[in-house]
Motif scaffolding. Structure first.
Motif, PDB file in Angstrom:
ATOM      1  N   GLU A  68       0.823  -1.213   0.000  1.00 48.70           N
ATOM      2  CA  GLU A  68       0.000   0.000   0.000  1.00 48.70           C
ATOM      3  C   GLU A  68       0.858   1.264   0.000  1.00 48.70           C
ATOM      4  O   GLU A  68       0.323   2.368   0.076  1.00 48.70           O
ATOM      5  CB  GLU A  68      -0.927   0.004   1.216  1.00 48.70           C
ATOM      6  CG  GLU A  68      -1.877  -1.178   1.273  1.00 48.70           C
ATOM      7  CD  GLU A  68      -2.773  -1.273   0.052  1.00 48.70           C
ATOM      8  OE1 GLU A  68      -3.219  -0.216  -0.448  1.00 48.70           O
ATOM      9  OE2 GLU A  68      -3.026  -2.407  -0.398  1.00 48.70           O
ATOM     10  N   VAL A  69       2.164   1.099  -0.063  1.00 52.03           N
ATOM     11  CA  VAL A  69       3.077   2.244  -0.115  1.00 52.03           C
ATOM     12  C   VAL A  69       3.145   2.732  -1.554  1.00 52.03           C
ATOM     13  O   VAL A  69       3.852   2.165  -2.387  1.00 52.03           O
ATOM     14  CB  VAL A  69       4.477   1.871   0.403  1.00 52.03           C
ATOM     15  CG1 VAL A  69       5.440   3.050   0.238  1.00 52.03           C
ATOM     16  CG2 VAL A  69       4.406   1.450   1.861  1.00 52.03           C
ATOM     17  N   ARG A  70       2.361   3.781  -1.824  1.00 51.71           N
ATOM     18  CA  ARG A  70       2.311   4.338  -3.173  1.00 51.71           C
ATOM     19  C   ARG A  70       2.523   5.845  -3.090  1.00 51.71           C
ATOM     20  O   ARG A  70       3.159   6.326  -2.165  1.00 51.71           O
ATOM     21  CB  ARG A  70       0.970   3.988  -3.820  1.00 51.71           C
ATOM     22  CG  ARG A  70       0.737   2.460  -3.903  1.00 51.71           C
ATOM     23  CD  ARG A  70      -0.481   2.123  -4.747  1.00 51.71           C
ATOM     24  NE  ARG A  70      -0.681   0.673  -4.817  1.00 51.71           N
ATOM     25  CZ  ARG A  70      -1.626   0.005  -4.177  1.00 51.71           C
ATOM     26  NH1 ARG A  70      -2.510   0.665  -3.435  1.00 51.71           N
ATOM     27  NH2 ARG A  70      -1.734  -1.301  -4.290  1.00 51.71           N
ATOM     28  N   ASP A 104       7.901  -5.766   0.467  1.00 55.06           N
ATOM     29  CA  ASP A 104       7.396  -6.747  -0.481  1.00 55.06           C
ATOM     30  C   ASP A 104       7.843  -6.360  -1.884  1.00 55.06           C
ATOM     31  O   ASP A 104       7.314  -5.423  -2.477  1.00 55.06           O
ATOM     32  CB  ASP A 104       5.867  -6.831  -0.412  1.00 55.06           C
ATOM     33  CG  ASP A 104       5.314  -8.036  -1.156  1.00 55.06           C
ATOM     34  OD1 ASP A 104       5.853  -8.363  -2.234  1.00 55.06           O
ATOM     35  OD2 ASP A 104       4.359  -8.650  -0.667  1.00 55.06           O
ATOM     36  N   PHE A 105       8.836  -7.091  -2.393  1.00 55.58           N
ATOM     37  CA  PHE A 105       9.340  -6.846  -3.742  1.00 55.58           C
ATOM     38  C   PHE A 105       8.993  -7.996  -4.678  1.00 55.58           C
ATOM     39  O   PHE A 105       9.647  -8.207  -5.702  1.00 55.58           O
ATOM     40  CB  PHE A 105      10.863  -6.654  -3.705  1.00 55.58           C
ATOM     41  CG  PHE A 105      11.294  -5.512  -2.809  1.00 55.58           C
ATOM     42  CD1 PHE A 105      10.545  -4.344  -2.724  1.00 55.58           C
ATOM     43  CD2 PHE A 105      12.448  -5.603  -2.046  1.00 55.58           C
ATOM     44  CE1 PHE A 105      10.937  -3.297  -1.911  1.00 55.58           C
ATOM     45  CE2 PHE A 105      12.853  -4.558  -1.232  1.00 55.58           C
ATOM     46  CZ  PHE A 105      12.097  -3.405  -1.155  1.00 55.58           C
ATOM     47  N   TYR A 106       7.959  -8.749  -4.325  1.00 55.49           N
ATOM     48  CA  TYR A 106       7.587  -9.929  -5.101  1.00 55.49           C
ATOM     49  C   TYR A 106       7.102  -9.553  -6.498  1.00 55.49           C
ATOM     50  O   TYR A 106       7.507 -10.157  -7.494  1.00 55.49           O
ATOM     51  CB  TYR A 106       6.506 -10.707  -4.359  1.00 55.49           C
ATOM     52  CG  TYR A 106       6.093 -11.996  -5.035  1.00 55.49           C
ATOM     53  CD1 TYR A 106       6.865 -13.150  -4.912  1.00 55.49           C
ATOM     54  CD2 TYR A 106       4.919 -12.059  -5.795  1.00 55.49           C
ATOM     55  CE1 TYR A 106       6.482 -14.334  -5.524  1.00 55.49           C
ATOM     56  CE2 TYR A 106       4.539 -13.246  -6.404  1.00 55.49           C
ATOM     57  CZ  TYR A 106       5.324 -14.369  -6.269  1.00 55.49           C
ATOM     58  OH  TYR A 106       4.943 -15.535  -6.879  1.00 55.49           O
ATOM     59  N   TRP A 107       6.215  -8.569  -6.563  1.00 58.14           N
ATOM     60  CA  TRP A 107       5.632  -8.184  -7.847  1.00 58.14           C
ATOM     61  C   TRP A 107       6.409  -7.078  -8.539  1.00 58.14           C
ATOM     62  O   TRP A 107       6.502  -7.057  -9.770  1.00 58.14           O
ATOM     63  CB  TRP A 107       4.190  -7.712  -7.644  1.00 58.14           C
ATOM     64  CG  TRP A 107       3.277  -8.752  -7.097  1.00 58.14           C
ATOM     65  CD1 TRP A 107       2.727  -8.804  -5.853  1.00 58.14           C
ATOM     66  CD2 TRP A 107       2.810  -9.925  -7.775  1.00 58.14           C
ATOM     67  NE1 TRP A 107       1.956  -9.933  -5.704  1.00 58.14           N
ATOM     68  CE2 TRP A 107       1.979 -10.635  -6.878  1.00 58.14           C
ATOM     69  CE3 TRP A 107       3.002 -10.440  -9.061  1.00 58.14           C
ATOM     70  CZ2 TRP A 107       1.359 -11.830  -7.219  1.00 58.14           C
ATOM     71  CZ3 TRP A 107       2.383 -11.639  -9.398  1.00 58.14           C
ATOM     72  CH2 TRP A 107       1.572 -12.315  -8.488  1.00 58.14           C
ATOM     73  N   PHE A 111       8.256   0.993  -6.068  1.00 55.06           N
ATOM     74  CA  PHE A 111       8.282   1.868  -4.899  1.00 55.06           C
ATOM     75  C   PHE A 111       9.257   1.352  -3.841  1.00 55.06           C
ATOM     76  O   PHE A 111       9.005   1.481  -2.640  1.00 55.06           O
ATOM     77  CB  PHE A 111       6.869   2.007  -4.316  1.00 55.06           C
ATOM     78  CG  PHE A 111       5.896   2.699  -5.225  1.00 55.06           C
ATOM     79  CD1 PHE A 111       5.913   4.082  -5.354  1.00 55.06           C
ATOM     80  CD2 PHE A 111       4.992   1.966  -5.979  1.00 55.06           C
ATOM     81  CE1 PHE A 111       5.016   4.732  -6.196  1.00 55.06           C
ATOM     82  CE2 PHE A 111       4.097   2.602  -6.827  1.00 55.06           C
ATOM     83  CZ  PHE A 111       4.104   3.994  -6.947  1.00 55.06           C
ATOM     84  N   GLU A 112      10.348   0.803  -4.300  1.00 57.02           N
ATOM     85  CA  GLU A 112      11.308   0.190  -3.364  1.00 57.02           C
ATOM     86  C   GLU A 112      11.797   1.183  -2.312  1.00 57.02           C
ATOM     87  O   GLU A 112      11.769   0.894  -1.115  1.00 57.02           O
ATOM     88  CB  GLU A 112      12.500  -0.382  -4.133  1.00 57.02           C
ATOM     89  CG  GLU A 112      13.578  -0.959  -3.219  1.00 57.02           C
ATOM     90  CD  GLU A 112      14.733  -1.576  -3.993  1.00 57.02           C
ATOM     91  OE1 GLU A 112      15.754  -1.913  -3.364  1.00 57.02           O
ATOM     92  OE2 GLU A 112      14.612  -1.725  -5.225  1.00 57.02           O
TER      93      GLU A 112
END
Length: 264
Positions: A68-70, A104-107, A111-112
């Motif tokens: 949700e970090v956008r 979460d860098f799965y997808w 937004f790293e």
């Protein structure tokens, strides 16, 4: 059996139609408490609403989920912090943890940098408030550990939610004092290696039970909407893996939960 579900999205729309029945089934199955993690500002309010509906049974955890970090993450984070700090100052809402937070860098890694900043900020909240962390991590353990090491001496503890890793990853996470692994339905999956990994390197005292409902229902309920009553299948598989009675799994994990979350 008496157990605690430490991670259930009971406030989600998947439970709108029959939430009371879900809670009743959980109680009948032996569930004593359900912990609800927020994922964004909106869900902070719905989590609190549901917890007010079932006082003493449902307990809120507030935070900003990495997915949700956008673009608006700074504003959301500030508003969530205000709610948490109000709880700490006035003991009004009985928030028991900072969560669900993490990396979460799965997808995507779009937004790293923002995820890294948001997670570290929420780690600082944990240090400041002494509330434990409920941590989500996918394809980002190295980055996650790097941040946590900066605060290792001051962290109050927490849960690495939905652990599915190998022995090396488990050992690395358990180097953080006061932290445990959240184990749910994946343990029961046919291809899961957790029944071998956990007894090899994770003391039962470093495990808590969870569902992550409505997701990841355990066998034999796989494919259905998950719910807290289904934890009994995870308990059975853990008991088999550790070679102990189901009552031992429940008693041990319950003690661990009460220690980490400072609840009676």
């Amino acid at each position: 059996m008496k157990f605690i579900d430490t991670h259930c999205h009971l406030e989600g729309e998947e439970f709108h139609a029959d939430r009371d029945a879900v809670v009743q089934r959980a109680r009948e199955a032996g569930c004593q408490r359900i912990f609800l993690p927020a994922i964004d500002l909106k869900s902070c309010h719905t989590v609190l609403d549901v917890c007010r509906r079932y006082p003493g049974f449902c307990h809120p955890m507030l935070g900003l989920h990495p997915e949700e970090v956008r673009s608006d993450w700074c504003d959301q984070l500030a508003a969530i912090k205000d709610i948490i700090m109000l709880n700490v100052q006035r003991s009004m809402l009985n928030v028991i943890a900072i969560g669900e937070v993490g990396l979460d860098f799965y997808w995507s890694r779009e937004f790293e940098q923002q995820q890294l900043e948001a997670f570290e900020e929420q780690v600082r909240w944990s240090v400041e408030t002494r509330l434990p962390l409920m941590i989500h991590c996918r394809k980002a353990q190295n980055e996650l550990v790097t941040i946590l090491k900066r605060y290792a001496k001051d962290l109050p503890g927490g849960v690495f939610h939905c652990f599915t890793g190998n022995e090396q990853e488990a050992r690395q996470l358990l180097e953080f004092d006061g932290f445990v692994l959240g184990i749910g339905g994946v343990l029961t999956f046919k291809k899961s290696h957790l029944p071998e990994v956990l007894p090899a390197c994770v003391p039962l005292e470093r495990i808590v039970l969870e569902t992550d409902a409505p997701y990841m229902a355990p066998v034999p309920m796989r494919g259905q909407r998950n719910e807290s009553a289904f934890v009994q299948h995870v308990i059975l598989r853990l008991a088999e893996a550790y070679g102990v009675a189901e009552e031992v799994v429940c008693a041990t994990t319950n003690r661990t939960v009460r220690k980490i979350f400072s609840i009676e």
